[in-house]
Motif scaffolding. Structure first.
Motif, short mmCIF file in Angstrom:
data_model
loop_
_atom_site.label_atom_id
_atom_site.label_comp_id
_atom_site.label_asym_id
_atom_site.label_seq_id
_atom_site.Cartn_x
_atom_site.Cartn_y
_atom_site.Cartn_z
N SER A 357 8.40 -52.45 38.81
CA SER A 357 8.14 -51.57 37.82
C SER A 357 9.43 -50.41 38.21
O SER A 357 9.70 -49.81 37.45
CB SER A 357 6.90 -50.94 37.70
N GLU A 358 9.75 -50.55 39.66
CA GLU A 358 10.63 -49.44 39.86
C GLU A 358 11.94 -49.95 40.53
O GLU A 358 12.09 -50.75 41.53
CB GLU A 358 10.03 -48.55 41.03
N THR A 359 12.98 -50.08 39.68
CA THR A 359 14.26 -50.79 39.90
C THR A 359 15.52 -49.78 40.08
O THR A 359 15.16 -48.73 39.32
CB THR A 359 14.65 -51.89 38.78
N ILE A 360 16.22 -50.08 40.89
CA ILE A 360 17.38 -49.28 41.07
C ILE A 360 18.62 -50.32 41.29
O ILE A 360 18.65 -51.26 42.25
CB ILE A 360 17.34 -48.22 42.22
N SER A 365 13.78 -51.02 44.17
CA SER A 365 14.15 -50.00 44.90
C SER A 365 13.55 -50.22 46.25
O SER A 365 12.49 -50.90 46.57
CB SER A 365 13.67 -48.69 44.33
N SER A 368 10.21 -48.85 47.06
CA SER A 368 9.08 -49.64 46.57
C SER A 368 8.77 -50.74 47.08
O SER A 368 7.88 -51.50 47.53
CB SER A 368 9.51 -49.87 45.07
N THR A 392 19.12 -51.27 47.52
CA THR A 392 19.69 -50.17 46.66
C THR A 392 21.21 -49.83 46.87
O THR A 392 21.49 -49.15 46.04
CB THR A 392 18.64 -49.06 46.88
N TYR A 403 16.61 -39.76 42.03
CA TYR A 403 16.70 -40.29 43.23
C TYR A 403 17.68 -39.44 44.35
O TYR A 403 17.54 -39.80 45.48
CB TYR A 403 16.79 -41.48 43.44
#
Length: 639
Positions: A357-360, A365, A368, A392, A403
């Motif tokens: 759900s948290e991507t970079i 990421s 995460s 990342t 971020y």
């Protein structure tokens, strides 16, 4: 005026436009555009192709010429992009990597050079002239079609036989082969085919002799077993270069958490180098886990997926360790999912198995991913080996504003240099939280944590990286700095605080960590050394520098693209003083030999052969032992 008009209307305009294209192309790949012989060879080759297609009795020959010329332009474009990143032109062996490149489109587009698009501008004009004059050319000549084509094909074959095969072993011809567009790629295809057809097996005994001769040797037992029986977490940090450690930028410490690790209970290797091939990150993994050099052809995880290995995960498994890997991108990327079982990794957690759900940028990421790694490790049976790959700080260093915690100077905003520092700072924050979580979960004290960079982040040949880095460092930014990555081995409670300045590379990790963990490597195909106890250092390079380049103690040597000493360079990495490259022929030969030996080990799967012989020998010993024991028992019972 009539003379110019006549030229503008003649088919020779095709060669003139192609000459302009060549000047642009050779400029993009840093070839000597003043070398008229290289350009002449290219023009003659295209001329033969042009005449040959114009003469054939084929209804769609105009379309055929357009396709051929467009493919030539596309290959030139690919060469310019590839050279911009790898310092080498593209090879047929790397075409299989296209799907991996397509998987990281942001990184792909970031390597584009606007000037490369000039290579396509002449296509409609060249096609116009070919279409206009091809019918005239095909009817004017009195020679028969078959006879003329025979001469054309014979002439083309003769040229390429002389240049590609190089029967005279001429240095001048080698120079042409390494730069000139057509011969370079024909030579590449010729070598690829020849490698598959002509296979000369070296006896295993000779391979072992070469390993004994050229592999570095260490002496001593310093720090042996200080991490024995502890868990091992191995962190491969994306694009982590050494220069960021201990550095400040705009009044801010770039890597406070890495610095803190180095300051206590750690061995820090500050002259450690990336020894990757064209597989970049996965080749860093491969060299690190197996102490073998990657090959230039393609990523080792695909080429040697079916091989038998006996690297770090297998050695630890024999000691009762569970083994797992965690990475925040797709499991199939770089063939990890298929290759990891053969590497000895029992469980692999990829993007498909984690909360994404948290991507970079490319994937999950780092913050995460590390948080989820803690949950996994908390449930893992001890002792465990966990191989964690961060993501990342992957090129092109995309980080959303929310971020960003590093305050950049105005002049560094929207530059690769500034973006790189931003993502490395973010990674360091994620690492700090990871260490804190390990402590909270009671995993820290009984765990060795090894951290290293997989490869460079700021390519000296791209963007304005060299200018920015030299301004930041206050010294020259060359390959010795670009390819230098850190290695930190943190052993909580060891009271060890040491900086090792012996030159080494990822090839040396396995024997180094084996010493610290008190492990025995039970096969001879190890090409690195334990850097803690080494007296001198050596590492060979595969990508970014041409085959035969190396670093030996303080000397870095870059072989010329022609593979000859003329045009090669050497320098002292401490003083940046230029040295006479011809003085290092012995080390150059050692480099070539060790790389060939590593490839021989992989191509012939010699570790499988060794382990099979070893297991057979052990089995024979066990049978003999059991038989002797049984006889003794029976004899004693009889008595």
């Amino acid at each position: 005026m009539k003379q110019y008009k006549k030229i503008l209307q003649s088919p020779y305009m095709i060669l003139l436009l192609f000459t302009i294209k060549l000047i642009i192309y050779y400029g993009l790949i840093d070839a000597n555009i003043l070398d008229s012989f290289i350009i002449i060879v290219s023009i003659i080759t295209l001329g033969i192709i042009f005449i040959g297609i114009s003469r054939i009795k084929f209804k769609h020959k105009k379309g055929l010429f357009l396709i051929v010329y467009s493919l030539v332009s596309l290959l030139m474009f690919a060469d310019s992009m590839y050279y911009n990143y790898y310092n080498q032109t593209v090879s047929i062996k790397q075409l299989w990597q296209a799907k991996n490149v397509a998987a990281v489109p942001d990184s792909f587009f970031a390597t584009l050079i606007p000037a490369s698009f000039l290579l396509f501008l002449d296509i409609p004009f060249v096609y116009y002239y070919f279409k206009k004059h091809t019918d005239d050319i095909s009817t004017k000549n009195s020679w028969s079609f078959k006879r003329e084509m025979k001469y054309l094909i014979a002439g083309l074959c003769a040229i390429f036989a002389l240049l590609v095969v190089n029967p005279l072993d001429s240095v001048a011809i080698d120079k042409v082969n390494s730069v000139e567009f057509f011969t370079n790629h024909v030579n590449d295809i010729y070598n690829a085919v020849a490698d598959n057809i002509v296979t000369e097996e070296i006896p295993v005994e000779e391979v072992l002799e070469v390993v004994e001769e050229v592999a570095p040797k260490e002496e001593g037992m310093s720090l042996q077993g200080i991490g024995k029986d502890k868990n091992l977490i191995l962190l491969q940090v994306e694009a982590l270069q050494n220069f960021v450690l201990g550095a400040e930028y705009n009044g801010q410490i770039l890597t406070p958490n890495l610095n803190s690790l180095i300051g206590k209970d750690s061995i820090y290797f500050n002259r450690y180098y990336s020894t990757i091939g064209k597989g970049n990150t996965v080749d860093a993994e491969f060299a690190t886990l197996n102490s073998l050099y990657p090959v230039i052809d393609r990523e080792c995880y695909t080429l040697y997926e079916k091989n038998t290995f006996y690297g770090l995960p297998w050695i630890l498994r024999e000691k009762g360790y569970s083994t797992l890997a965690i990475h925040g991108y797709e499991g199939a990327f770089w063939n990890r999912e298929a290759a990891y079982p053969g590497q000895g990794i029992e469980e692999f957690y990829s993007m498909e198995d984690l909360d994404a759900s948290e991507t970079i940028g490319l994937g999950i990421s780092d913050k995460s991913m590390f948080k989820q790694a803690i949950d996994i490790l908390e449930e893992e049976k001890e002792p465990f080996f966990s191989f964690i790959i961060t993501l990342t700080s992957h090129h092109p260093y995309l980080l959303d504003e929310e971020y960003n915690t590093l305050v950049l100077r105005e002049e560094d905003k929207d530059t690769k240099f500034g973006s790189y520092l931003q993502t490395i700072h973010y990674m360091d924050e994620a690492l700090g939280q990871f260490i804190a979580d390990l402590k909270e979960k009671g995993l820290y004290e009984d765990t060795v944590i090894a951290i290293y960079g997989d490869h460079h982040g700021l390519n000296k040949n791209m963007d304005n990286n060299q200018e920015k880095m030299e301004e930041f460092l206050g010294r020259e930014y060359d390959y010795d700095e670009m390819l230098r990555v850190p290695l930190i081995i943190h052993v909580p409670g060891s009271n060890v605080y040491r900086t090792v300045s012996t030159t080494g590379g990822q090839i040396d990790f396995l024997p180094t960590i084996a010493n610290i963990m008190g492990l025995k490597i039970d096969h001879p195909y190890i090409l690195g050394q334990d850097l803690v106890n080494a007296k001198e250092g050596f590492a060979a390079f595969t990508a970014y520098l041409f085959e035969g380049s190396f670093i030996h103690n303080n000397v870095m040597f870059e072989i010329s693209r022609e593979g000859v000493f003329e045009g090669s360079r050497a320098w002292d990495v401490g003083t940046h003083e230029e040295l006479d490259g011809s003085l290092f022929e012995e080390d150059y030969n050692r480099t070539v030999k060790i790389k060939k030996t590593s490839k021989e080990i992989l191509d012939r799967d010699l570790i499988a052969e060794y382990m099979e012989d070893k297991n057979s020998s052990d089995h024979s010993y066990e049978e003999k032992y059991n038989t002797d024991t049984k006889s003794n028992i029976e004899e004693n019972n009889y008595r």
